[in-house]
Scaffold this active site. Structure first.
Site, PDB file in Angstrom:
ATOM      1  N   SER A 105      41.287  -3.592 -17.049  1.00 43.43           N
ATOM      2  CA  SER A 105      41.787  -4.032 -15.549  1.00 43.43           C
ATOM      3  C   SER A 105      42.785  -5.280 -15.908  1.00 43.43           C
ATOM      4  O   SER A 105      43.667  -5.691 -14.899  1.00 43.43           O
ATOM      5  CB  SER A 105      40.669  -4.506 -14.743  1.00 43.43           C
ATOM      6  OG  SER A 105      39.836  -5.679 -15.258  1.00 43.43           O
ATOM      7  N   GLU A 239      25.313   4.068 -18.058  1.00 43.64           N
ATOM      8  CA  GLU A 239      26.186   4.019 -17.024  1.00 43.64           C
ATOM      9  C   GLU A 239      26.422   5.399 -16.414  1.00 43.64           C
ATOM     10  O   GLU A 239      26.540   5.254 -15.304  1.00 43.64           O
ATOM     11  CB  GLU A 239      27.544   3.443 -17.588  1.00 43.64           C
ATOM     12  CG  GLU A 239      27.511   1.978 -18.015  1.00 43.64           C
ATOM     13  CD  GLU A 239      28.988   1.251 -18.370  1.00 43.64           C
ATOM     14  OE1 GLU A 239      29.662   1.436 -17.335  1.00 43.64           O
ATOM     15  OE2 GLU A 239      29.141   1.131 -19.341  1.00 43.64           O
ATOM     16  N   HIS A 255      11.773  -2.258 -41.534  1.00 41.03           N
ATOM     17  CA  HIS A 255      11.315  -3.810 -41.787  1.00 41.03           C
ATOM     18  C   HIS A 255      10.636  -4.317 -40.606  1.00 41.03           C
ATOM     19  O   HIS A 255      10.017  -5.360 -40.347  1.00 41.03           O
ATOM     20  CB  HIS A 255      12.427  -4.652 -42.411  1.00 41.03           C
ATOM     21  CG  HIS A 255      12.685  -4.246 -43.788  1.00 41.03           C
ATOM     22  ND1 HIS A 255      12.405  -4.781 -44.836  1.00 41.03           N
ATOM     23  CD2 HIS A 255      13.848  -3.580 -43.948  1.00 41.03           C
ATOM     24  CE1 HIS A 255      13.000  -4.195 -45.892  1.00 41.03           C
ATOM     25  NE2 HIS A 255      14.156  -3.445 -45.181  1.00 41.03           N
ATOM     26  N   LYS A 349      29.164  -8.015  -9.451  1.00 39.42           N
ATOM     27  CA  LYS A 349      30.402  -8.787  -9.137  1.00 39.42           C
ATOM     28  C   LYS A 349      30.665  -9.530  -7.730  1.00 39.42           C
ATOM     29  O   LYS A 349      31.062 -10.713  -7.684  1.00 39.42           O
ATOM     30  CB  LYS A 349      31.519  -7.690  -9.371  1.00 39.42           C
ATOM     31  CG  LYS A 349      31.672  -7.485 -10.912  1.00 39.42           C
ATOM     32  CD  LYS A 349      32.705  -6.528 -11.058  1.00 39.42           C
ATOM     33  CE  LYS A 349      32.824  -6.059 -12.395  1.00 39.42           C
ATOM     34  NZ  LYS A 349      33.725  -4.941 -12.948  1.00 39.42           N
TER      35      LYS A 349
END
Length: 356
Positions: A105, A239, A255, A349
């Site tokens: 973007s 997503e 391990h 956001k």
């Protein structure tokens, strides 16, 4: 109609896909070709001095390609390559560092902050973006800028964000010549074998999506570049399909996680499925270690091998990643979820913006 046969029906695949993520997925080979054509026309110039290290800074889909570039440079490069997913940069970044600032973007706040820091420290900066603030800053500063087409979700634009970075590294002599044309041909082959037009009876990606539906999946990578692929699979399944899946890598998992399977049957998971991501050319010792591991934990999980196509690290990594793209789309279709929906990220956001 059986679950597997539903995946052979394009109408079924697109039923909950209003943004046509399926088409964006199918166009990956052509996207890589376009990115290759674009970057070849960019005047990248030459470096004043050879860098001692390379950093690619970006987030999410914009950073995914960096993991693949790192895999190629780890195998065939001459300079260490690091992917940075943060506001800041490692303390050692300075005038002898080449920094790629990558934001699809052009407005990713973490990448903008890292770009500014790279400039303050005197690093050489190359920008890859479709526009936004980052492109404006690069143009003002006279940085090398690779402008790519915008307008799609970043996770579907990995070709635009990967190919330019690797090509510029090649142009600067930091990695040996790459077979971009051959790798793109391998992606087209991958689409033929694993894409929606390949029937489920012969399509391992569709078969795997059916096996993963309603189950908890693990992704076991057979080495370093395969782990970059596993991380891409995880992101795509998160997503697109909106489901959890976990990753680990040989030989490290031998391990620690090998012991976790001892109690896995009492953790509330009815059916574990472990996808083994292979290049097909793993060293004999690695193959032996993996087979012994499968024998030890085979009662706790089902193993499904997925092997890359192609003849180079780049081709194999991209092809195996592309298989994961299809698996994530098929999983979303089987779950009745919109693969393009990003509400949780958008909400985050929005909440962050309220605090600015």
């Amino acid at each position: 109609m059986s679950i597997a046969l539903q995946l052979d029906d394009r109408a079924f695949l697109r039923r909950n896909d209003p943004t046509d993520m399926l088409a964006l997925t199918e166009g990956f080979a052509e996207q890589c070709q376009r990115a290759y054509d674009i970057v070849r026309e960019v005047a990248v110039g030459s470096l004043a001095k050879q860098p001692t290290a390379i950093v690619m800074t970006g987030l999410g889909g914009s950073a995914a390609g960096g993991d693949f570039v790192k895999a190629v440079l780890d195998a065939e490069g001459s300079v260490p390559f690091t992917v940075n997913r943060d506001y800041g940069l490692p303390h050692w970044v300075g005038p002898e560092t080449l920094v790629f600032a990558v934001s699809y973007s052009g407005n990713t706040e973490e990448t903008l902050a890292a770009y500014e820091e790279a400039k303050r420290r005197g690093a050489t900066v190359v920008v890859v973006s479709s526009g936004g603030k980052l492109s404006e800053l690069a143009q003002t500063a006279g940085d090398v800028l690779v402008s790519v087409p915008g307008g799609q979700p970043p996770r579907t634009a990995m070709g635009y964000l990967l190919v330019p970075v690797l090509f510029v590294c090649q142009a600067y002599g930091l990695v040996r010549q790459q077979d971009f044309v051959g790798s793109i041909a391998t992606l087209r082959q991958t689409r033929e074998v694993f894409g929606p037009d390949a029937v489920s009876s012969a399509n391992e990606a569709k078969q795997l999506a059916v096996r993963l539906t309603g189950k908890l999946g693990m992704l076991y990578a057979m080495g370093g570049w395969q782990f970059a692929v596993a991380q891409r699979w995880r992101g795509q399944i998160n997503e697109n399909a909106k489901e959890m899946i976990f990753t680990h890598v040989f030989p490290e998992l031998c391990h620690n996680e090998i012991l976790g399977w001892v109690g896995s049957g009492s953790q509330g998971v009815d059916d574990w499925v472990t996808v083994v991501l292979r290049g097909g050319d793993e060293p004999e010792r690695m193959q032996t270690r993996a087979h012994i591991t499968f024998d030890i934990i085979g009662d706790a999980t089902t193993f499904v091998p997925m092997t890359a196509l192609g003849n180079s690290v780049l081709a194999r990594a991209l092809s195996l990643a592309h298989v994961g793209d299809y698996v994530s789309i098929y999983l979303a279709a089987l779950a009745g979820r919109d693969p393009g929906n990003m509400r949780a990220i958008d909400q985050l956001k929005e909440e962050l913006a309220k605090r600015d």
